[in-house]
Write a protein that holds these residues in place. Structure first.
Motif, PDB file in Angstrom:
ATOM      1  N   ASN A   1      -7.425   3.122  -3.201  1.00  0.00           N
ATOM      2  CA  ASN A   1      -6.517   2.496  -2.235  1.00  0.00           C
ATOM      3  C   ASN A   1      -5.362   3.437  -1.880  1.00  0.00           C
ATOM      4  O   ASN A   1      -4.971   3.543  -0.705  1.00  0.00           O
ATOM      5  CB  ASN A   1      -5.966   1.190  -2.807  1.00  0.00           C
ATOM      6  CG  ASN A   1      -7.047   0.137  -2.988  1.00  0.00           C
ATOM      7  OD1 ASN A   1      -8.090   0.192  -2.330  1.00  0.00           O
ATOM      8  ND2 ASN A   1      -6.810  -0.820  -3.872  1.00  0.00           N
ATOM      9  N   HIS A   2      -4.826   4.106  -2.907  1.00  0.00           N
ATOM     10  CA  HIS A   2      -3.718   5.029  -2.667  1.00  0.00           C
ATOM     11  C   HIS A   2      -4.166   6.204  -1.800  1.00  0.00           C
ATOM     12  O   HIS A   2      -3.430   6.635  -0.886  1.00  0.00           O
ATOM     13  CB  HIS A   2      -3.180   5.530  -4.008  1.00  0.00           C
ATOM     14  CG  HIS A   2      -1.982   6.417  -3.888  1.00  0.00           C
ATOM     15  ND1 HIS A   2      -0.810   6.026  -3.278  1.00  0.00           N
ATOM     16  CD2 HIS A   2      -1.771   7.705  -4.288  1.00  0.00           C
ATOM     17  CE1 HIS A   2       0.073   7.007  -3.304  1.00  0.00           C
ATOM     18  NE2 HIS A   2      -0.494   8.043  -3.916  1.00  0.00           N
TER      19      HIS A   2
ATOM     20  N   ASN B   1      -6.548   6.221   0.398  1.00  0.00           N
ATOM     21  CA  ASN B   1      -6.710   5.746   1.776  1.00  0.00           C
ATOM     22  C   ASN B   1      -5.361   5.633   2.484  1.00  0.00           C
ATOM     23  O   ASN B   1      -5.249   5.947   3.686  1.00  0.00           O
ATOM     24  CB  ASN B   1      -7.421   4.391   1.775  1.00  0.00           C
ATOM     25  CG  ASN B   1      -8.878   4.509   1.369  1.00  0.00           C
ATOM     26  OD1 ASN B   1      -9.502   5.575   1.543  1.00  0.00           O
ATOM     27  ND2 ASN B   1      -9.440   3.433   0.850  1.00  0.00           N
ATOM     28  N   HIS B   2      -4.351   5.168   1.750  1.00  0.00           N
ATOM     29  CA  HIS B   2      -3.020   5.059   2.347  1.00  0.00           C
ATOM     30  C   HIS B   2      -2.465   6.441   2.714  1.00  0.00           C
ATOM     31  O   HIS B   2      -1.935   6.641   3.828  1.00  0.00           O
ATOM     32  CB  HIS B   2      -2.067   4.366   1.371  1.00  0.00           C
ATOM     33  CG  HIS B   2      -0.636   4.375   1.809  1.00  0.00           C
ATOM     34  ND1 HIS B   2      -0.164   3.588   2.849  1.00  0.00           N
ATOM     35  CD2 HIS B   2       0.440   5.088   1.352  1.00  0.00           C
ATOM     36  CE1 HIS B   2       1.117   3.811   3.020  1.00  0.00           C
ATOM     37  NE2 HIS B   2       1.523   4.718   2.122  1.00  0.00           N
TER      38      HIS B   2
ATOM     39  N   GLN C   1      -1.439   8.042   6.395  1.00  0.00           N
ATOM     40  CA  GLN C   1      -0.149   8.648   6.721  1.00  0.00           C
ATOM     41  C   GLN C   1      -0.336  10.075   7.264  1.00  0.00           C
ATOM     42  O   GLN C   1       0.344  10.484   8.208  1.00  0.00           O
ATOM     43  CB  GLN C   1       0.734   8.677   5.477  1.00  0.00           C
ATOM     44  CG  GLN C   1       1.163   7.304   4.982  1.00  0.00           C
ATOM     45  CD  GLN C   1       2.092   6.608   5.971  1.00  0.00           C
ATOM     46  OE1 GLN C   1       2.956   7.234   6.600  1.00  0.00           O
ATOM     47  NE2 GLN C   1       1.912   5.305   6.134  1.00  0.00           N
TER      48      GLN C   1
END
Length: 228
Positions: free
Chosen positions: A52-53, A55-56, A60
Motif C-alpha cells: 500500500n505504501h 502504491n502511494h 506521488q
C-alpha cells in the motif's frame, strides 16, 4: 539479509540436532510450527502495508512527473505569447516538481525493493514451514512405532510371563497329574499289602518287625506335627 532472517536460519540449522535429543520431538516441532506461522502472519501483514505504501509513493511520484510536464508546457505557451516572466515562473515551478518527483521516486524504489525482499522472505518461511511440517509427520510416525513396540514388549514380558506360557503350563499340569497318579498307585499298593497283612499272609516275625517300624514312623510323624 535481515537480522530476523539470520536468526531464523540459525534456528532451522539447529532444529535437527535438537530433535534427535528431544524426548518429545513432535511437541518441539509443533512449537516451531506455531512460532513460524505467527511470523508468516506478521510478515504477510507487513507485506500488505509495504504494498500500500509503495502504491502511494508511486502515485506521488507520477503526480509530480505530470505536474512537471504541465509546467514545461505552460512555460512554452508563455514564451510563444511573449510572456517571459510567466515562463520563468512556470519553469521555477517545474524545477520544484522535478525535485519532488525525484524524491518520491527514490522513496518508491526503496519501498519496492523492501517489498520484494519481504516477498522472498515469505517464500522461504513458507518453504521452511512445509519442510518442518513434513518432518513432523515423520517423527509422529516414529513415535507411534516406538509406542507400539513398547506395548508389544510389555505384552511379551508382562502379559505372558514364562510361567503362563502354554507349553510351560501343560508341562506343569502333566507333572502334577503324574504325581497324583503315582500317589494313587502307591496308596493302592499299600492297601493291598495291608489286606494281605491282616489276612495272615505275613509271618509273625515279619509282622513284629513291621509293627515296630510302623510305631517308629508314627513317632517320627508326631514329632513333625502329624496327628492320626
Amino acid at each position: 539479509m535481515s537480522i530476523a532472517r539470520r536468526i531464523r536460519d540459525i534456528t532451522v540449522a539447529t532444529l535437527n540436532e535438537r530433535l534427535e535429543k528431544a524426548e518429545d520431538p513432535v511437541r518441539m516441532i509443533d512449537q516451531f510450527l506455531w512460532s513460524t506461522r505467527e511470523d508468516i502472519i506478521q510478515a504477510e501483514k507487513l507485506h500488505q502495508q509495504y504494498a500500500n505504501h509503495s502504491n502511494h509513493l508511486r502515485g506521488q511520484w507520477l503526480q509530480a512527473e505530470a505536474q512537471k510536464e504541465r509546467r514545461e508546457q505552460q512555460a512554452i505557451t508563455a514564451l510563444k505569447a511573449g510572456e517571459e516572466n510567466m515562463a520563468r515562473i512556470a519553469l521555477h515551478e517545474k524545477t520544484s516538481c522535478e525535485e519532488r518527483s525525484a524524491q518520491y521516486r527514490e522513496l518508491y524504489e526503496q519501498s519496492r525493493q523492501n517489498t520484494l525482499d519481504l516477498e522472498e522472505q515469505l517464500r522461504e518461511m513458507r518453504s521452511e514451514y512445509q519442510t518442518v511440517y513434513d518432518k513432523r509427520e515423520y517423527y509422529t510416525a516414529r513415535m507411534e512405532s516406538v509406542r507400539l513396540q513398547q506395548r508389544m514388549n510389555s505384552r511379551h514380558h508382562g502379559g505372558v510371563s514364562d510361567g503362563a506360557h502354554p507349553g510351560t503350563m501343560f508341562r506343569q499340569m502333566e507333572d502334577r497329574i503324574s504325581d497324583l497318579e503315582q500317589e494313587a498307585r502307591s496308596l493302592r499298593d499299600v492297601r493291598r499289602m495291608g489286606r494281605e497283612f491282616d489276612q495272615g499272609g505275613v509271618g509273625n516275625t515279619v509282622k513284629s518287625v513291621i509293627e515296630r517300624e510302623l510305631a517308629e514312623l508314627k513317632r517320627k510323624l508326631e514329632k513333625e506335627g502329624w496327628s492320626s
